[in-house]
Scaffold this motif. Structure first.
Motif, short mmCIF file in Angstrom:
data_model
loop_
_atom_site.label_atom_id
_atom_site.label_comp_id
_atom_site.label_asym_id
_atom_site.label_seq_id
_atom_site.Cartn_x
_atom_site.Cartn_y
_atom_site.Cartn_z
N ALA A 104 46.16 -0.66 54.68
CA ALA A 104 45.70 -0.09 53.41
C ALA A 104 44.49 -0.86 52.88
O ALA A 104 43.56 -0.27 52.33
CB ALA A 104 46.84 -0.10 52.39
N SER A 105 44.49 -2.18 53.08
CA SER A 105 43.39 -2.99 52.54
C SER A 105 42.08 -2.70 53.27
O SER A 105 41.00 -2.98 52.76
CB SER A 105 43.73 -4.48 52.60
N PRO A 108 39.31 1.07 51.93
CA PRO A 108 38.05 1.15 51.18
C PRO A 108 36.85 0.67 52.01
O PRO A 108 35.77 1.28 51.94
CB PRO A 108 38.28 0.21 49.99
N ILE A 187 51.39 6.79 62.54
CA ILE A 187 51.69 7.90 61.62
C ILE A 187 51.57 7.43 60.17
O ILE A 187 50.98 8.09 59.33
CB ILE A 187 53.10 8.48 61.90
N ARG A 188 52.10 6.24 59.89
CA ARG A 188 51.98 5.70 58.52
C ARG A 188 50.52 5.56 58.13
O ARG A 188 50.11 5.92 57.03
CB ARG A 188 52.64 4.33 58.45
N VAL A 191 48.73 8.83 57.29
CA VAL A 191 49.02 9.35 55.95
C VAL A 191 48.32 8.50 54.88
O VAL A 191 47.80 9.03 53.90
CB VAL A 191 50.55 9.41 55.71
N ILE A 192 48.26 7.19 55.09
CA ILE A 192 47.55 6.32 54.14
C ILE A 192 46.09 6.76 54.03
O ILE A 192 45.56 6.99 52.94
CB ILE A 192 47.63 4.84 54.58
N MET A 195 45.75 10.38 52.50
CA MET A 195 46.06 10.49 51.07
C MET A 195 44.96 9.86 50.23
O MET A 195 44.68 10.28 49.12
CB MET A 195 47.41 9.85 50.76
N TYR A 196 44.32 8.84 50.78
CA TYR A 196 43.28 8.14 50.02
C TYR A 196 42.06 9.04 49.82
O TYR A 196 41.47 9.06 48.75
CB TYR A 196 42.88 6.85 50.75
N VAL A 205 50.16 16.29 50.89
CA VAL A 205 51.14 15.50 50.14
C VAL A 205 50.59 15.16 48.76
O VAL A 205 51.28 15.31 47.74
CB VAL A 205 51.50 14.20 50.91
N GLY A 209 51.92 16.69 45.28
CA GLY A 209 52.47 15.69 44.37
C GLY A 209 52.05 15.89 42.93
O GLY A 209 52.76 15.45 42.02
N LEU A 217 56.31 19.17 47.52
CA LEU A 217 56.21 17.76 47.92
C LEU A 217 57.36 17.38 48.86
O LEU A 217 57.14 16.80 49.93
CB LEU A 217 56.23 16.86 46.66
N LEU A 221 57.38 16.20 52.77
CA LEU A 221 58.04 14.95 53.22
C LEU A 221 59.05 15.25 54.33
O LEU A 221 59.13 14.52 55.32
CB LEU A 221 58.75 14.26 52.05
N ILE A 224 57.10 15.84 57.65
CA ILE A 224 56.59 14.66 58.34
C ILE A 224 57.75 13.83 58.88
O ILE A 224 57.63 13.19 59.93
CB ILE A 224 55.65 13.81 57.44
#
Lengths: 254, 254
Positions: A104-105, A108, A187-188, A191-192, A195-196, A205, A209, A217, A221, A224
């Motif tokens: 996630a970090s 950006p 997969i995680r 989605v990260i 979604m961003y 999602v 949401g 929603l 879920l 997936i």
């Protein structure tokens, strides 16, 4: 425990879960936690309104690209590091650092570097999968029995022969376990990333949401979840079919 | 005696210096808005630490990370022990656990927003969700794998109730419990930064967002580095705790 009884228990567990969901859903209502029945009843509308399957298919294609690239690089680097003390020492500090870096970090930063498109999503998935595949392969390569390699040498097999006939079969179960762990993380990460920037399945999602009702929603879920379970089971089945003698290695994955 | 040049003690420093060199060289050819050399990152790191902004942000981030992690551990350990002691319950729960685990936690963010809002409680919920299952699965495996002979011996000594758990079950499962806690805290740090990016942007997540939006790549790198280092430190701390609390396990595997 007999196989029949185990299956009965599993089905009972699923039934209790669905029932609990239904009851909780009836208590809290659609806005907070839609009941199972409402999610299923609303699923065709969710699929239609959000182009759920089309978005999912597009996302999975990009996932596959990043994931396979990650597997190839991870396997090759893992074997090289596992078999060469020099490469191991030179790469280990950086690999360890990348391994703990939160995906996630990186989001950006990667948006700046790669934009919002294909490259961005593929790179994020790649980064999520590659280090897990690499580390499991690396441990496998290090643990290849010296007896096996010495026997191969005693029979005067060439380096190439040793690699394909001894090393790869010994590594194979490790590679499959690494690929399974890598897939879950891929997969995680997918989605990260999605979604961003609100595209693909992750975009579905996100958009579902912000609706008043949680029906869409929860439908997304559930989808997936089933995809993740199915892909994981498929890899497990493949591992079992192609390397049954090593199925105990699967404990590694937990 | 010849000193081997491929020992980690020799190679790791070489690796770090070489890597930094490649990174610095890469930064010379890459546009400044996309990539920053290590020297600039180090400079930003020092400046952001000096003016107190980085330590303050980290301190803020640690709050929801610790609360979510502790809640997850306090709940997952007893649940794992209780469920793991019964073969029937463990069999019934397993498919559900695998299925829920397959949901990418970040996809739960919209759901958590509805339930817990955009701020502290929402972030805690995500951290909780991301490490609860990781810890639970390990504890469960630890309890399921306890040597039958150990339990039979305890039964023949009439050890029952709480004493059985305190003297046999928990010590025997503790290596797995610690593995769960260590993997879990790594996930908690990932969740910490994920939450700050996906709920309302605060602390380190906000620093990531503002610095990358301003194309201040050196600062973005610096924050990513701090998050990675913090994750690494947390996991090493858990490793140390494991060595202190259950020294027998470390001795038997060393």
């Amino acid at each position: 425990m007999s196989r029949g009884k185990a299956w009965a228990l599993r089905l009972a567990g699923i039934a209790v879960f669905v029932l609990g969901w239904e009851i909780a859903g009836r208590i809290f209502g659609d806005a907070l936690f839609a009941p199972f029945s409402a999610v299923i009843a609303g699923f065709p509308a969710t699929v239609r309104d959000y182009h759920l399957f089309a978005e999912l298919a597009g996302s999975l294609r990009q996932l596959l690209l990043g994931y396979l690239l990650g597997c190839i690089v991870g396997i090759v680097l893992g074997i090289m590091m596992g078999r060469s003390a020099l490469l191991d020492g030179l790469l280990q500090p950086w690999v360890s650092m990348m391994f703990v870096t939160s995906i996630a970090s990186l989001v950006p930063l990667f948006i700046i570097t790669f934009g919002f498109g294909l490259m961005f999503r593929v790179t994020i998935v790649f980064m999520a999968a590659v280090w897990y595949v690499l580390l499991v392969t690396y441990h496998g390569a290090r643990s290849v029995s010296p007896d096996l390699l010495q026997t191969a040498r005693a029979f005067e097999s060439s380096r190439l022969q040793t690699f394909f006939k001894v090393m790869l079969p010994a590594l194979y179960p490790y590679i499959l376990v690494g690929m399974r762990i890598g897939l879950a993380h891929a997969i995680r990460a997918m989605v990260i990333a999605e979604m961003y920037v609100i595209v693909g399945f992750g975009g579905v999602v996100y958009n579902a949401g912000v609706e008043i009702s949680t029906v869409s929603l929860l439908g997304a879920l559930l989808t997936i979840m089933l995809v993740g379970v199915a892909l994981n089971e498929a890899l497990k089945w493949f591992a079992h079919r192609t390397a049954p003698w090593y199925s105990e290695r699967q404990q590694l994955s937990n | 005696m010849r000193i081997s040049l491929t020992r980690p003690l020799v190679l790791y420093p070489v690796s770090i210096v070489l890597g930094l060199g490649v990174w610095e060289a890469l930064a010379q050819v890459m546009p400044r808005a996309l990539f920053a050399p290590p020297s600039a990152v180090l400079g930003r790191l020092a400046a952001m630490t000096g003016d107190g902004s980085l330590p303050t942000a980290l301190l803020g981030s640690v709050q929801h990370m610790l609360v979510g992690y502790l809640l997850a551990a306090l709940l997952a350990i007893p649940v794992g022990i209780i469920v793991g002691r019964s073969t029937a319950i463990a069999t019934a729960v397993e498919p559900i656990l695998n299925a829920v685990y397959a949901i990418p936690p970040v996809a739960l963010v919209p759901f958590f927003m509805i339930w817990f809002g955009l701020y502290f409680e929402g972030r805690v919920a995500l951290v909780f969700a991301m490490c609860f299952f990781e810890i639970l699965i390990n504890v469960l495996q630890g309890v399921r794998n306890i040597d039958r002979g150990l339990l039979d011996a305890a039964r023949s000594l009439d050890l029952t109730g709480l004493a059985l758990y305190r003297k046999v079950v928990i010590p025997a499962a503790s290596p797995f419990i610690f593995t769960g806690l260590r993997v879990g805290i790594g996930r908690a740090v990932n969740a910490m930064i994920t939450a700050e990016l996906f709920f309302s942007a605060v602390y380190l997540g906000q620093m990531l967002k503002t610095s990358s939006n301003a194309f201040d790549i050196a600062s973005t790198f610096a924050v990513i580095f701090v998050v990675s280092l913090f994750g690494l430190a947390c996991q090493e701390a858990m490793r140390l705790a494991e060595r202190v609390v259950i020294p027998w396990h470390h001795e038997s595997t060393a």
